[in-house]
Scaffold this active site. Structure first.
Site, PDB file in Angstrom:
ATOM      1  N   ARG A  31       3.878  -9.237 -54.776  1.00  0.00           N
ATOM      2  CA  ARG A  31       4.787  -8.133 -54.399  1.00  0.00           C
ATOM      3  C   ARG A  31       6.244  -8.423 -54.780  1.00  0.00           C
ATOM      4  O   ARG A  31       7.167  -8.019 -54.083  1.00  0.00           O
ATOM      5  CB  ARG A  31       4.704  -7.824 -52.896  1.00  0.00           C
ATOM      6  CG  ARG A  31       3.352  -7.335 -52.412  1.00  0.00           C
ATOM      7  CD  ARG A  31       2.986  -5.992 -53.044  1.00  0.00           C
ATOM      8  NE  ARG A  31       1.838  -5.393 -52.399  1.00  0.00           N
ATOM      9  CZ  ARG A  31       0.558  -5.631 -52.753  1.00  0.00           C
ATOM     10  NH1 ARG A  31       0.285  -6.435 -53.773  1.00  0.00           N
ATOM     11  NH2 ARG A  31      -0.431  -5.031 -52.132  1.00  0.00           N
TER      12      ARG A  31
ATOM     13  N   SER B 299       1.323  -0.596 -46.800  1.00  0.00           N
ATOM     14  CA  SER B 299       1.627  -1.809 -46.021  1.00  0.00           C
ATOM     15  C   SER B 299       3.126  -1.895 -45.787  1.00  0.00           C
ATOM     16  O   SER B 299       3.903  -1.875 -46.742  1.00  0.00           O
ATOM     17  CB  SER B 299       1.198  -3.056 -46.789  1.00  0.00           C
ATOM     18  OG  SER B 299      -0.176  -3.049 -47.032  1.00  0.00           O
TER      19      SER B 299
ATOM     20  N   GLU C 226       7.797  -5.217 -46.758  1.00  0.00           N
ATOM     21  CA  GLU C 226       7.465  -4.901 -48.143  1.00  0.00           C
ATOM     22  C   GLU C 226       8.205  -3.637 -48.585  1.00  0.00           C
ATOM     23  O   GLU C 226       8.550  -3.466 -49.749  1.00  0.00           O
ATOM     24  CB  GLU C 226       5.944  -4.690 -48.279  1.00  0.00           C
ATOM     25  CG  GLU C 226       5.473  -4.625 -49.705  1.00  0.00           C
ATOM     26  CD  GLU C 226       4.291  -3.716 -49.911  1.00  0.00           C
ATOM     27  OE1 GLU C 226       4.493  -2.482 -50.035  1.00  0.00           O
ATOM     28  OE2 GLU C 226       3.160  -4.229 -49.953  1.00  0.00           O
TER      29      GLU C 226
HETATM   30  P1  FAD Z   1       9.509   4.501 -54.959  1.00  0.00           P
HETATM   31  O1  FAD Z   1       9.093   4.432 -53.533  1.00  0.00           O
HETATM   32  O2  FAD Z   1      10.101   5.762 -55.444  1.00  0.00           O
HETATM   33  O3  FAD Z   1      10.516   3.298 -55.273  1.00  0.00           O
HETATM   34  C1  FAD Z   1      10.236   1.997 -54.822  1.00  0.00           C
HETATM   35  C2  FAD Z   1      11.368   1.075 -55.282  1.00  0.00           C
HETATM   36  O4  FAD Z   1      11.361   0.966 -56.706  1.00  0.00           O
HETATM   37  C3  FAD Z   1      12.751   1.597 -54.919  1.00  0.00           C
HETATM   38  O5  FAD Z   1      13.578   0.491 -54.681  1.00  0.00           O
HETATM   39  C4  FAD Z   1      13.199   2.328 -56.185  1.00  0.00           C
HETATM   40  O6  FAD Z   1      14.616   2.383 -56.330  1.00  0.00           O
HETATM   41  C5  FAD Z   1      12.581   1.470 -57.258  1.00  0.00           C
HETATM   42  N1  FAD Z   1      12.208   2.227 -58.467  1.00  0.00           N
HETATM   43  C6  FAD Z   1      11.267   3.207 -58.553  1.00  0.00           C
HETATM   44  N2  FAD Z   1      11.136   3.605 -59.823  1.00  0.00           N
HETATM   45  C7  FAD Z   1      12.034   2.892 -60.555  1.00  0.00           C
HETATM   46  C8  FAD Z   1      12.380   2.857 -61.936  1.00  0.00           C
HETATM   47  N3  FAD Z   1      11.796   3.645 -62.840  1.00  0.00           N
HETATM   48  N4  FAD Z   1      13.349   1.991 -62.321  1.00  0.00           N
HETATM   49  C9  FAD Z   1      13.968   1.185 -61.426  1.00  0.00           C
HETATM   50  N5  FAD Z   1      13.674   1.178 -60.128  1.00  0.00           N
HETATM   51  C10 FAD Z   1      12.718   2.014 -59.685  1.00  0.00           C
HETATM   52  N6  FAD Z   1       1.400  -0.786 -53.094  1.00  0.00           N
HETATM   53  C11 FAD Z   1       0.617  -1.775 -53.595  1.00  0.00           C
HETATM   54  O7  FAD Z   1       1.114  -2.680 -54.280  1.00  0.00           O
HETATM   55  N7  FAD Z   1      -0.717  -1.797 -53.352  1.00  0.00           N
HETATM   56  C12 FAD Z   1      -1.339  -0.853 -52.612  1.00  0.00           C
HETATM   57  O8  FAD Z   1      -2.554  -0.897 -52.423  1.00  0.00           O
HETATM   58  C13 FAD Z   1      -0.542   0.200 -52.069  1.00  0.00           C
HETATM   59  N8  FAD Z   1      -1.109   1.161 -51.298  1.00  0.00           N
HETATM   60  C14 FAD Z   1      -0.339   2.163 -50.781  1.00  0.00           C
HETATM   61  C15 FAD Z   1      -0.962   3.157 -50.007  1.00  0.00           C
HETATM   62  C16 FAD Z   1      -0.206   4.199 -49.486  1.00  0.00           C
HETATM   63  C17 FAD Z   1      -0.892   5.264 -48.670  1.00  0.00           C
HETATM   64  C18 FAD Z   1       1.197   4.266 -49.742  1.00  0.00           C
HETATM   65  C19 FAD Z   1       1.997   5.410 -49.223  1.00  0.00           C
HETATM   66  C20 FAD Z   1       1.806   3.279 -50.504  1.00  0.00           C
HETATM   67  C21 FAD Z   1       1.051   2.203 -51.019  1.00  0.00           C
HETATM   68  N9  FAD Z   1       1.635   1.178 -51.794  1.00  0.00           N
HETATM   69  C22 FAD Z   1       0.845   0.196 -52.336  1.00  0.00           C
HETATM   70  C23 FAD Z   1       3.091   1.185 -52.041  1.00  0.00           C
HETATM   71  C24 FAD Z   1       3.518   2.080 -53.230  1.00  0.00           C
HETATM   72  O9  FAD Z   1       2.467   2.930 -53.601  1.00  0.00           O
HETATM   73  C25 FAD Z   1       3.927   1.241 -54.437  1.00  0.00           C
HETATM   74  O10 FAD Z   1       4.975   0.374 -54.090  1.00  0.00           O
HETATM   75  C26 FAD Z   1       4.375   2.114 -55.607  1.00  0.00           C
HETATM   76  O11 FAD Z   1       4.528   1.344 -56.771  1.00  0.00           O
HETATM   77  C27 FAD Z   1       5.690   2.846 -55.320  1.00  0.00           C
HETATM   78  O12 FAD Z   1       5.918   3.765 -56.369  1.00  0.00           O
HETATM   79  P2  FAD Z   1       6.987   4.917 -56.231  1.00  0.00           P
HETATM   80  O13 FAD Z   1       7.129   5.558 -57.555  1.00  0.00           O
HETATM   81  O14 FAD Z   1       6.627   5.801 -55.102  1.00  0.00           O
HETATM   82  O15 FAD Z   1       8.283   4.069 -55.882  1.00  0.00           O
HETATM   83  N1  EPU Z   2      -7.242  -6.647 -40.826  1.00  0.00           N
HETATM   84  C1  EPU Z   2      -7.362  -6.613 -39.450  1.00  0.00           C
HETATM   85  N2  EPU Z   2      -6.789  -5.573 -38.785  1.00  0.00           N
HETATM   86  C2  EPU Z   2      -6.101  -4.592 -39.414  1.00  0.00           C
HETATM   87  C3  EPU Z   2      -5.970  -4.641 -40.818  1.00  0.00           C
HETATM   88  C4  EPU Z   2      -6.559  -5.689 -41.504  1.00  0.00           C
HETATM   89  O1  EPU Z   2      -7.972  -7.489 -38.834  1.00  0.00           O
HETATM   90  O2  EPU Z   2      -5.620  -3.686 -38.736  1.00  0.00           O
HETATM   91  C5  EPU Z   2      -7.926  -7.731 -41.556  1.00  0.00           C
HETATM   92  C6  EPU Z   2      -9.139  -7.194 -42.349  1.00  0.00           C
HETATM   93  O3  EPU Z   2     -10.280  -7.147 -41.549  1.00  0.00           O
HETATM   94  C7  EPU Z   2      -9.245  -8.199 -43.475  1.00  0.00           C
HETATM   95  C8  EPU Z   2      -7.791  -8.603 -43.719  1.00  0.00           C
HETATM   96  O4  EPU Z   2      -7.062  -8.260 -42.541  1.00  0.00           O
HETATM   97  O5  EPU Z   2      -9.948  -9.335 -43.057  1.00  0.00           O
HETATM   98  C9  EPU Z   2      -7.193  -7.933 -44.951  1.00  0.00           C
HETATM   99  O6  EPU Z   2      -7.263  -6.516 -44.772  1.00  0.00           O
HETATM  100  P1  EPU Z   2      -7.363  -5.491 -46.013  1.00  0.00           P
HETATM  101  O7  EPU Z   2      -8.432  -5.928 -46.939  1.00  0.00           O
HETATM  102  O8  EPU Z   2      -7.413  -4.135 -45.447  1.00  0.00           O
HETATM  103  O9  EPU Z   2      -6.043  -5.694 -46.823  1.00  0.00           O
HETATM  104  P2  EPU Z   2      -4.553  -6.004 -46.386  1.00  0.00           P
HETATM  105  O10 EPU Z   2      -4.300  -7.460 -46.590  1.00  0.00           O
HETATM  106  O11 EPU Z   2      -4.253  -5.448 -45.044  1.00  0.00           O
HETATM  107  C10 EPU Z   2      -3.641  -5.724 -48.797  1.00  0.00           C
HETATM  108  C11 EPU Z   2      -2.476  -5.071 -49.457  1.00  0.00           C
HETATM  109  C12 EPU Z   2      -2.752  -3.594 -49.667  1.00  0.00           C
HETATM  110  C13 EPU Z   2      -3.995  -3.452 -50.548  1.00  0.00           C
HETATM  111  C14 EPU Z   2      -5.165  -4.130 -49.844  1.00  0.00           C
HETATM  112  C15 EPU Z   2      -6.418  -4.116 -50.680  1.00  0.00           C
HETATM  113  C16 EPU Z   2      -0.483  -6.298 -48.872  1.00  0.00           C
HETATM  114  C17 EPU Z   2       0.775  -6.329 -48.066  1.00  0.00           C
HETATM  115  N3  EPU Z   2      -1.276  -5.245 -48.678  1.00  0.00           N
HETATM  116  O12 EPU Z   2      -3.750  -5.175 -47.489  1.00  0.00           O
HETATM  117  O13 EPU Z   2      -1.645  -3.028 -50.338  1.00  0.00           O
HETATM  118  O14 EPU Z   2      -4.300  -2.100 -50.779  1.00  0.00           O
HETATM  119  O15 EPU Z   2      -4.819  -5.513 -49.578  1.00  0.00           O
HETATM  120  O16 EPU Z   2      -6.307  -5.014 -51.723  1.00  0.00           O
HETATM  121  O17 EPU Z   2      -0.725  -7.201 -49.666  1.00  0.00           O
HETATM  122  C18 EPU Z   2       0.453  -1.948 -49.991  1.00  0.00           C
HETATM  123  O18 EPU Z   2       0.971  -2.898 -50.589  1.00  0.00           O
HETATM  124  O19 EPU Z   2       1.127  -0.976 -49.577  1.00  0.00           O
HETATM  125  C19 EPU Z   2      -0.986  -1.955 -49.752  1.00  0.00           C
HETATM  126  C20 EPU Z   2      -1.607  -0.987 -49.084  1.00  0.00           C
END
Ligand code: FAD
Ligand code: EPU
Length: 335
Positions: free
Chosen positions: A161, A235, A331
Site C-alpha cells: 500500500r 479498508s 490507509e
Molecule cells: P482517489 O480516492 O480519487 O485518490 C486517492 C489518492 O490518490 C488521493 O491522494 C489522490 O490525490 C491521489 N490520486 C488519484 N489519482 C491521481 C492521479 N492521476 N495522479 C496523482 N494522484 C492521484 N484498495 C486496494 O488496494 N485493494 C482493495 O481491495 C480495495 N478495495 C476497496 C473496496 C471498496 C468498497 C472501496 C470503496 C475502496 C477499496 N480500495 C481498495 C481503495 C481504492 O479503491 C483504491 O485506493 C483506488 O486505487 C482509489 O482510486 P481512486 O481513483 O478512487 O482514487
Molecule cells: N477478519 C476478521 N474480522 C473481520 C475482518 C477480517 O477476523 O472483521 C480476518 C479474516 O477472517 C481473515 C483476515 O482477517 O482471516 C483477513 O481478512 P480478509 O481476507 O477479508 O482481508 P483483509 O486483510 O481484511 C485485505 C486488504 C483488502 C483486500 C483483501 C483481499 C488491506 C488493508 N486490505 O483485507 O483491500 O481486498 O485483503 O485481498 O490490506 C483496501 O485496501 O481497501 C481493501 C479492501
C-alpha cells in the site's frame, strides 16, 4: 468548465457532503496545464474516483478530476502485451477489457473501485496480487516544472500500500497514463482466501481468468459494502506489520490470530481481526460506524461527517494500541 463552491458528495465514496472552492475536470495534459496556470496559488487536489479519501472539512482550493481516457496496446508478442491506459479510465472496466482480450494478470484485482491513475499510488492489491506484479511504467505531469516524466517500476518504489507518490514525491505529480505488462499465457492465482472454495462450489476444475474474476467479484460482494448503498472507502487501515516478538506475544494469548510472513522476519497481522477482537465490529454511533461484515471498513450510513469518522478511527487506533500494543496506520488519504 470551472465550477465554484462545488459539492463533492458524488465524488467521494464515503458520500460526504463537502464543497470544493473550485472544481474542474481535465481530459489531457494540456487542459491540466491550463487549469494549473489559471489557479497558480490554490491548494490542489487531484481526484480519481474518490474511493480512498476522507474529507474532514470543505476543500479550500482547486479539485481537479482526472478524466484522461483511452486504452492502447504499445507492444505485443506471443507471450505478453504491454497495454497503456489513460489515468481517468475506471479500474474495474479496464480489468474487464483485459479479460475480454485474454490479457492475464489483473483478474484478481477485479471490482476494486477507482481509476487506473490511482492504482500505482498505493500499489492496489487484493487476493494475492498487487499492481507491482504487472506494472510496466507510467507517465506523470511534474507540477513544479510542467514537464512530463516517465517512471519505471524501480522509480515507483512500490511497497505494501505504498509508492514513491505517497512518500518523497507526495503532491508533486499528476499521473497521466499507466502501462501494464500482461500475459497471454496465464498463470492462474487462486491460492488466496476463498477463491478456490468458490470455484469448487461452481464445479470449475480448470479456471480461466474470467472464472477467477467472477469468483473474486462474488467474494468481494459478499463482504464489502457497496459504496452506492453505504458510504465507505474500503479498508480504513493497513494490515500492521509487527516484530516476530510482538506477533508471538499476541499468538500466545490468541492462537487463532491470522498472521502472515512479512519482510525481514516480521509478521503481518489482520487489522480486521484485531478490530473485531477489540469489540468494534458492527458498532454504530449515530450515522457512522464499523461495518458489520468487515471490521476494517468504516462506514457512513448517510449523514455522518468526515470529522466523526476521523474521530472513530482515532478511538479504534487507541483501543488497538491498548489491547494489543499494535499501532494501526490509516490507509485512507485525509483532506
Ligand atoms: P482517489 O480516492 O480519487 O485518490 C486517492 C489518492 O490518490 C488521493 O491522494 C489522490 O490525490 C491521489 N490520486 C488519484 N489519482 C491521481 C492521479 N492521476 N495522479 C496523482 N494522484 C492521484 N484498495 C486496494 O488496494 N485493494 C482493495 O481491495 C480495495 N478495495 C476497496 C473496496 C471498496 C468498497 C472501496 C470503496 C475502496 C477499496 N480500495 C481498495 C481503495 C481504492 O479503491 C483504491 O485506493 C483506488 O486505487 C482509489 O482510486 P481512486 O481513483 O478512487 O482514487
Ligand atoms: N477478519 C476478521 N474480522 C473481520 C475482518 C477480517 O477476523 O472483521 C480476518 C479474516 O477472517 C481473515 C483476515 O482477517 O482471516 C483477513 O481478512 P480478509 O481476507 O477479508 O482481508 P483483509 O486483510 O481484511 C485485505 C486488504 C483488502 C483486500 C483483501 C483481499 C488491506 C488493508 N486490505 O483485507 O483491500 O481486498 O485483503 O485481498 O490490506 C483496501 O485496501 O481497501 C481493501 C479492501
Amino acid at each position: 468548465m470551472i465550477q465554484k463552491h462545488y459539492s463533492l458528495k458524488e465524488n467521494n465514496t464515503f458520500g460526504l457532503e463537502v464543497f470544493a472552492k473550485y472544481f474542474s475536470a481535465f481530459r489531457n495534459a494540456d487542459e491540466l496545464k491550463h487549469l494549473l496556470n489559471t489557479f497558480p496559488n490554490e491548494k490542489l487536489l487531484i481526484l480519481g474516483g474518490g474511493s480512498n479519501v476522507l474529507f474532514t472539512e470543505d476543500f479550500n482550493g482547486l479539485v481537479l478530476k482526472n478524466d484522461i481516457k483511452g486504452i492502447s496496446v504499445k507492444e505485443e508478442n506471443e507471450e505478453y502485451v504491454i497495454i497503456e491506459s489513460g489515468a481517468g479510465e475506471i479500474w474495474h472496466e479496464f480489468v474487464l477489457y483485459c479479460i475480454d482480450n485474454k490479457y492475464a494478470g489483473i483478474e484478481n484485482l477485479s471490482l476494486i473501485p477507482g481509476s487506473v491513475g490511482a492504482s500505482p499510488m498505493q500499489n492496489i492489491g487484493a487476493y494475492g496480487v498487487e499492481i507491482k506484479d504487472v506494472f510496466h511504467a507510467l507517465t506523470a505531469f511534474h507540477i513544479a516544472s510542467g514537464e512530463i516524466h516517465t517512471f519505471s517500476h524501480t522509480d515507483c518504489e512500490f511497497g505494501y500500500r505504498e509508492s514513491v507518490f505517497k512518500n518523497k514525491c507526495k503532491g508533486q505529480y499528476v499521473i497521466l497514463s499507466v502501462q501494464f505488462k500482461l500475459s497471454k499465457n496465464p498463470t492462474i492465482n487462486v491460492s488466496y482466501g476463498a477463491i478456490q472454495d468458490v470455484l469448487q462450489e461452481k464445479g470449475i476444475k480448470n479456471p480461466g481468468i474470467k472464472d477467477v474474476s467472477d469468483a473474486v467479484i462474488e467474494i468481494r460482494r459478499s463482504k464489502l459494502p457497496d459504496p452506492v448503498e453505504i458510504g465507505n472507502a474500503g479498508s480504513f487501515f493497513k494490515n500492521p506489520v509487527v516484530s516476530e516478538e510482538l506477533a508471538q506475544q499476541i499468538l500466545n494469548a490468541y492462537p487463532d490470530a491470522p498472521n502472515y510472513p512479512a519482510p525481514n522476519g516480521s509478521r503481518k497481522l489482520a487489522a480486521g481481526w484485531l478490530i473485531e477482537k477489540a469489540g468494534w465490529k458492527g458498532k454504530r454511533i449515530e450515522d457512522y460506524g464499523v461495518h458489520v461484515k468487515q471490521a476494517l471498513v468504516l462506514v457512513n450510513y448517510g449523514t455522518a461527517t468526515g470529522d466523526q469518522i476521523a474521530q472513530l478511527a482515532d478511538q479504534i487506533i487507541h483501543s488497538i494500541q491498548e489491547k494489543f500494543g499494535v499501532t494501526l496506520e490509516k490507509e485512507v488519504n485525509f483532506y
